[in-house]
Design a protein around this motif. Structure first.
Motif, PDB file in Angstrom:
ATOM      1  N   ARG A 274     -14.057   8.356   9.703  1.00 22.37           N
ATOM      2  CA  ARG A 274     -14.745   8.214  10.990  1.00 22.37           C
ATOM      3  C   ARG A 274     -13.826   8.547  12.164  1.00 22.37           C
ATOM      4  NH1 ARG A 274     -16.854   4.082   7.864  1.00 22.37           N
ATOM      5  NH2 ARG A 274     -15.413   2.506   8.677  1.00 22.37           N
ATOM      6  N   LEU A 275     -12.544   8.197  12.055  1.00 22.73           N
ATOM      7  CA  LEU A 275     -11.590   8.562  13.102  1.00 22.73           C
ATOM      8  C   LEU A 275     -11.428  10.076  13.178  1.00 22.73           C
ATOM      9  CD1 LEU A 275      -8.829   5.859  12.514  1.00 22.73           C
ATOM     10  CD2 LEU A 275     -10.300   6.059  14.523  1.00 22.73           C
ATOM     11  N   ALA A 276     -11.372  10.730  12.037  1.00 20.46           N
ATOM     12  CA  ALA A 276     -11.225  12.180  12.020  1.00 20.46           C
ATOM     13  C   ALA A 276     -12.443  12.866  12.630  1.00 20.46           C
ATOM     14  CB  ALA A 276     -11.010  12.670  10.584  1.00 20.46           C
ATOM     15  N   LEU A 277     -13.631  12.318  12.399  1.00 22.07           N
ATOM     16  CA  LEU A 277     -14.825  12.892  13.009  1.00 22.07           C
ATOM     17  C   LEU A 277     -14.714  12.878  14.532  1.00 22.07           C
ATOM     18  CD1 LEU A 277     -17.757  11.419  10.861  1.00 22.07           C
ATOM     19  CD2 LEU A 277     -16.668  13.659  10.662  1.00 22.07           C
ATOM     20  N   CYS A 278     -14.221  11.755  15.073  1.00 16.18           N
ATOM     21  CA  CYS A 278     -14.070  11.663  16.530  1.00 16.18           C
ATOM     22  C   CYS A 278     -13.116  12.728  17.058  1.00 16.18           C
ATOM     23  CB  CYS A 278     -13.553  10.278  16.917  1.00 16.18           C
ATOM     24  SG  CYS A 278     -14.777   8.973  16.763  1.00 16.18           S
ATOM     25  N   GLU A 279     -12.016  12.930  16.363  1.00  8.68           N
ATOM     26  CA  GLU A 279     -11.053  13.946  16.789  1.00  8.68           C
ATOM     27  C   GLU A 279     -11.640  15.343  16.623  1.00  8.68           C
ATOM     28  OE1 GLU A 279      -8.179  13.360  18.171  1.00  8.68           O
ATOM     29  OE2 GLU A 279      -7.988  11.206  17.808  1.00  8.68           O
ATOM     30  N   ALA A 280     -12.255  15.595  15.467  1.00 11.59           N
ATOM     31  CA  ALA A 280     -12.770  16.929  15.164  1.00 11.59           C
ATOM     32  C   ALA A 280     -13.844  17.359  16.148  1.00 11.59           C
ATOM     33  CB  ALA A 280     -13.317  16.970  13.739  1.00 11.59           C
ATOM     34  N   CYS A 281     -14.644  16.411  16.612  1.00 19.57           N
ATOM     35  CA  CYS A 281     -15.738  16.765  17.517  1.00 19.57           C
ATOM     36  C   CYS A 281     -15.232  17.347  18.831  1.00 19.57           C
ATOM     37  CB  CYS A 281     -16.619  15.549  17.778  1.00 19.57           C
ATOM     38  SG  CYS A 281     -17.810  15.244  16.444  1.00 19.57           S
ATOM     39  N   GLN A 282     -14.014  17.019  19.215  1.00 18.42           N
ATOM     40  CA  GLN A 282     -13.462  17.632  20.416  1.00 18.42           C
ATOM     41  C   GLN A 282     -13.285  19.139  20.206  1.00 18.42           C
ATOM     42  OE1 GLN A 282     -10.345  15.190  22.463  1.00 18.42           O
ATOM     43  NE2 GLN A 282     -10.436  13.991  20.589  1.00 18.42           N
ATOM     44  N   GLY A 283     -12.728  19.509  19.047  1.00 15.06           N
ATOM     45  CA  GLY A 283     -12.567  20.925  18.745  1.00 15.06           C
ATOM     46  C   GLY A 283     -13.894  21.626  18.531  1.00 15.06           C
ATOM     47  N   LEU A 284     -14.837  20.952  17.901  1.00 14.56           N
ATOM     48  CA  LEU A 284     -16.154  21.541  17.675  1.00 14.56           C
ATOM     49  C   LEU A 284     -16.892  21.758  18.985  1.00 14.56           C
ATOM     50  CD1 LEU A 284     -17.152  19.429  14.557  1.00 14.56           C
ATOM     51  CD2 LEU A 284     -16.583  21.866  14.580  1.00 14.56           C
ATOM     52  N   ARG A 370     -17.877   7.399  40.497  1.00 20.08           N
ATOM     53  CA  ARG A 370     -16.608   8.067  40.200  1.00 20.08           C
ATOM     54  C   ARG A 370     -15.450   7.451  40.981  1.00 20.08           C
ATOM     55  NH1 ARG A 370     -12.992  11.491  42.000  1.00 20.08           N
ATOM     56  NH2 ARG A 370     -13.999  11.579  44.037  1.00 20.08           N
ATOM     57  N   GLU A 371     -15.705   7.056  42.214  1.00 20.74           N
ATOM     58  CA  GLU A 371     -14.643   6.497  43.049  1.00 20.74           C
ATOM     59  C   GLU A 371     -14.135   5.155  42.526  1.00 20.74           C
ATOM     60  OE1 GLU A 371     -16.346   6.374  46.913  1.00 20.74           O
ATOM     61  OE2 GLU A 371     -16.008   8.527  47.313  1.00 20.74           O
ATOM     62  N   LEU A 372     -14.911   4.525  41.654  1.00 20.84           N
ATOM     63  CA  LEU A 372     -14.504   3.248  41.069  1.00 20.84           C
ATOM     64  C   LEU A 372     -13.700   3.429  39.789  1.00 20.84           C
ATOM     65  CD1 LEU A 372     -17.900   1.322  41.396  1.00 20.84           C
ATOM     66  CD2 LEU A 372     -15.923   1.174  42.938  1.00 20.84           C
ATOM     67  N   CYS A 373     -13.645   4.663  39.276  1.00 18.91           N
ATOM     68  CA  CYS A 373     -13.108   4.899  37.937  1.00 18.91           C
ATOM     69  C   CYS A 373     -11.682   5.448  37.972  1.00 18.91           C
ATOM     70  CB  CYS A 373     -13.991   5.889  37.174  1.00 18.91           C
ATOM     71  SG  CYS A 373     -15.684   5.332  36.970  1.00 18.91           S
ATOM     72  N   GLN A 374     -10.960   5.155  36.908  1.00 15.02           N
ATOM     73  CA  GLN A 374      -9.659   5.777  36.695  1.00 15.02           C
ATOM     74  C   GLN A 374      -9.882   7.142  36.021  1.00 15.02           C
ATOM     75  OE1 GLN A 374      -6.614   3.291  34.845  1.00 15.02           O
ATOM     76  NE2 GLN A 374      -7.941   1.523  35.163  1.00 15.02           N
ATOM     77  N   PRO A 375      -9.012   8.114  36.299  1.00 13.38           N
ATOM     78  CA  PRO A 375      -9.176   9.427  35.644  1.00 13.38           C
ATOM     79  C   PRO A 375      -8.836   9.353  34.161  1.00 13.38           C
ATOM     80  CG  PRO A 375      -7.143   9.361  36.885  1.00 13.38           C
ATOM     81  CD  PRO A 375      -7.875   8.088  37.211  1.00 13.38           C
ATOM     82  N   TRP A 376      -9.442  10.227  33.398  1.00 12.09           N
ATOM     83  CA  TRP A 376      -9.147  10.336  31.973  1.00 12.09           C
ATOM     84  C   TRP A 376      -9.079  11.816  31.655  1.00 12.09           C
ATOM     85  CZ3 TRP A 376     -12.207  11.587  27.370  1.00 12.09           C
ATOM     86  CH2 TRP A 376     -11.594  11.197  26.178  1.00 12.09           C
ATOM     87  N   THR A 377      -7.925  12.309  31.258  1.00  9.72           N
ATOM     88  CA  THR A 377      -7.753  13.737  31.028  1.00  9.72           C
ATOM     89  C   THR A 377      -7.826  14.047  29.540  1.00  9.72           C
ATOM     90  OG1 THR A 377      -5.359  13.454  30.943  1.00  9.72           O
ATOM     91  CG2 THR A 377      -6.330  14.035  33.065  1.00  9.72           C
ATOM     92  N   ASP A 378      -8.416  15.181  29.231  1.00  7.81           N
ATOM     93  CA  ASP A 378      -8.588  15.612  27.859  1.00  7.81           C
ATOM     94  C   ASP A 378      -8.693  17.131  27.878  1.00  7.81           C
ATOM     95  OD1 ASP A 378      -9.521  16.399  25.414  1.00  7.81           O
ATOM     96  OD2 ASP A 378     -11.029  14.851  25.231  1.00  7.81           O
ATOM     97  N   VAL A 379      -7.654  17.798  27.409  1.00  3.26           N
ATOM     98  CA  VAL A 379      -7.608  19.260  27.556  1.00  3.26           C
ATOM     99  C   VAL A 379      -8.733  19.955  26.817  1.00  3.26           C
ATOM    100  CG1 VAL A 379      -5.132  19.285  27.905  1.00  3.26           C
ATOM    101  CG2 VAL A 379      -6.019  19.463  25.583  1.00  3.26           C
ATOM    102  N   PHE A 380      -9.281  19.319  25.790  1.00  5.29           N
ATOM    103  CA  PHE A 380     -10.287  20.003  24.988  1.00  5.29           C
ATOM    104  C   PHE A 380     -11.620  20.166  25.717  1.00  5.29           C
ATOM    105  CE2 PHE A 380      -7.392  17.826  22.066  1.00  5.29           C
ATOM    106  CZ  PHE A 380      -6.810  18.935  21.500  1.00  5.29           C
ATOM    107  N   PHE A 381     -11.857  19.306  26.711  1.00 13.57           N
ATOM    108  CA  PHE A 381     -13.083  19.424  27.475  1.00 13.57           C
ATOM    109  C   PHE A 381     -12.827  19.897  28.899  1.00 13.57           C
ATOM    110  CE2 PHE A 381     -14.697  16.164  24.383  1.00 13.57           C
ATOM    111  CZ  PHE A 381     -15.568  17.027  23.764  1.00 13.57           C
TER     112      PHE A 381
END
Length: 404
Positions: A274-284, A370-381
Motif C-alpha cells: 500500500r505504501l508503494a502504491l502511494c509512491e507509484a501514483c505520483q509517477g503515474l 490557501r492563506e491559512l496553509c503551510q506550503p507542501w512541495t512535490d516535484v512530481f506534481f
C-alpha cells in the motif's frame, strides 16, 4: 510510565520498569564520508553533554571531514577510518563491535541533537536502564526534517550494544534480534534529532539517489523475495522508473502481499504494497495514467486513497462537492492525517481542498483557505493541472506556481 517514553509500537503492549537506575556507558556513533558541510554541527550537538564516548567512523572522506574531526579530539572525540564495506548494515554492525557494551546511539553526520534533547539524553537513557529484557528493545527518537516540517518516529537508533542486535540490508538497513530475522520491540522516545540530509541540493550533490539504487540492487540480490526492497525501489527510484516499470513493481508487490511474505521488520508485505502504491501514483500521475491512479487508490488507506481519487476526478471532470466535504472531514481527523504515507501533517489534503474550493466555491474562497496553509512541495506534481487549477480559476498564472 517513563517520562521520555512517547509511544510503544505494536506488538509491544507494555514496558516493564523496576529497580534502581544504573548508569551505563553511552556512546554516540557518527558514520561519515565527505561530510564537511555538517560534521561540526553534528559533533557540537553532543560534546559536553555527559556521554561517555563520541566515535566518528569514516569510510574514506576525500574532503575536509577528517581534519574537522581532528579538531574535536581535545573534546574526547575518537575516530576510526575503515574501507567502505558496500553495506550500511555491515558498517553499523562494525560500529556495534567497536562499542561493545552500554548504550549505542547512532547519529548520522547530517543530523544534530535538538538543544533540549541533548541535555536530556543521559538522564533519559539512565532511566531506561530499569527496563526489563532490554536485549529485545530498540528505541526510536523523533527525527525531524526542518525543511519539510515532517518527522520520522519509527526509526530505531538507540539500543544496548551488548544486546546481540544486528543490522540487515545494504541500504535502509534495519535491526534484527540475534540469530533471527525478527525486529526488536520498538519504543518511541521524546528525544529529538534534526536532519537535513535530503534537502534537494544536498541529495543531488552527494548523488544519494544513484547510491541508494545501487545499494538496493545489492540488497535485492541478497534477499530477493523481501517486499521492503521493492517498496524502496519505488520510493528512491521514482524519477527513473517508467509507467510500465512502476506497474510491474506494484504487481510483484501485490503477489508478495497476498503470500504475506516476511519482511524482517515491523511492516507487513501488505503495508509495503500500500505504501508503494502511494509512491507509484505520483509517477503515474506525471505519465498521465489517471485510470491506474484511480484503480490503485481503491487499495490504499485513507486519507491518501481519497486524495488520489479526488485528484483523478478533478482531472477527468467528474468531481463533485462530496469530494470536497470528504476531504475536509479527513483533514479534521488527526487519526487519519497522522497515518498518511504522503504527508502526516495533511498539507497534501490542504492542496486538494484548495483545488476543490476553487472548483465549487470560487477563487476567493480558495485563496482564503490557501492563506491559512503551510506550503507542501512535490516535484512530481509541479506542473500538473491540479497544481494550477486554483490559479486558473482566478484567471491568473503566477511566476511561481502554487505548491502543496
Amino acid at each position: 510510565m517513563n517520562p521520555w517514553v512517547r509511544r510503544l509500537f505494536p506488538p509491544l503492549g507494555d514496558l516493564e520498569l523496576g529497580g534502581k537506575p544504573v548508569p551505563l556507558p553511552i556512546t554516540v556513533v557518527v558514520l561519515t564520508r565527505d561530510e564537511e558541510r555538517c560534521i561540526a554541527r553534528c559533533l557540537d550537538s553532543v560534546i559536553g553533554r555527559g556521554v561517555d564516548r563520541v566515535i566518528v567512523i569514516d569510510t574514506g572522506s576525500a574532503d575536509r571531514t577528517m581534519s574537522i574531526v581532528d579538531g574535536y579530539r581535545r573534546h574526547g572525540v575518537e575516530s576510526v577510518q575503515v574501507p567502505w564495506p558496500g553495506s550500511f548494515a555491515e558498517l553499523r554492525n562494525y560500529a556495534i563491535d567497536v562499542v561493545k557494551t552500554g548504550w549505542i546511539v547512532f547519529l548520522d553526520a547530517d543530523e544534530w541533537l535538538a538543544e533540549e534533547s541533548a541535555d536530556q539524553l543521559v538522564d533519559c537513557l539512565e532511566s531506561l536502564s530499569t527496563v526489563q529484557c532490554p536485549e529485545r528493545l530498540a528505541f526510536a527518537p523523533i527525527i525531524h526534517h526542518p525543511d519539510s516540517g515532517l518527522s520520522v518516529i519509527e526509526l530505531p537508533r538507540i539500543f544496548r550494544a551488548d544486546s546481540g542486535i544486528r543490522y540487515r540490508g545494504a541500504i535502509h538497513e534495519h535491526p534484527v534480534l540475534p540469530g533471527t530475522t525478527q525486529p526488536p520491540d520498538l519504543v518511541g522516545l521524546d528525544i529529538w534529532f534534526h536532519h537535513d540530509g535530503y534537502l534537494p541540493e544536498v541529495a543531488i550533490a552527494k548523488k544519494k539517489m544513484d547510491r541508494n539504487l545501487s545499494l538496493l540492487s545489492t540488497a535485492r540480490d541478497e534477499d530477493p523475495d523481501n517486499p521492503r526492497w521493492l517498496y524502496f525501489l519505488v520510493k528512491d527510484g521514482l524519477p527513473t522508473l517508467t509507467r510500465a516499470q512502476l506497474i510491474d513493481v506494484c504487481t510483484e508487490l501485490r503477489v508478495l502481499a497476498e503470500r504475506d511474505t516476511p519482511t524482517g521488520d515491523r511492516r507487513t508485505a501488505g503495508e509495503y504494497y500500500r505504501l508503494a502504491l502511494c509512491e507509484a501514483c505520483q509517477g503515474l500521475a506525471v505519465a498521465g495514467d489517471w485510470h491506474t491512479v484511480h484503480r490503485y487508490s481503491e487499495e490504499m488507506d485513507e486519507p491518501d486513497a481519497h486524495y488520489y481519487r479526488s485528484m483523478a476526478a478533478l482531472l477527468t471532470g467528474v468531481s463533485d462537492e462530496g469530494d470536497l466535504l470528504e476531504a475536509i472531514r479527513l483533514r479534521r481527523e488527526e487519526k487519519w492525517v497522522s497515518t498518511s504515507a504522503l504527508d502526516r501533517s495533511g498539507r497534501h489534503l490542504d492542496a486538494l481542498i484548495i483545488a476543490l474550493l476553487a472548483r465549487f466555491r470560487g477563487g476567493s474562497t480558495a485563496e482564503g483557505y490557501r492563506e491559512l496553509c503551510q506550503p507542501w512541495t512535490d516535484v512530481f506534481f509541479e506542473d500538473s493541472w491540479v497544481r494550477t487549477y486554483f490559479w486558473a480559476a482566478r484567471g491568473v498564472r503566477p511566476s511561481v506556481q502554487l505548491s502543496h
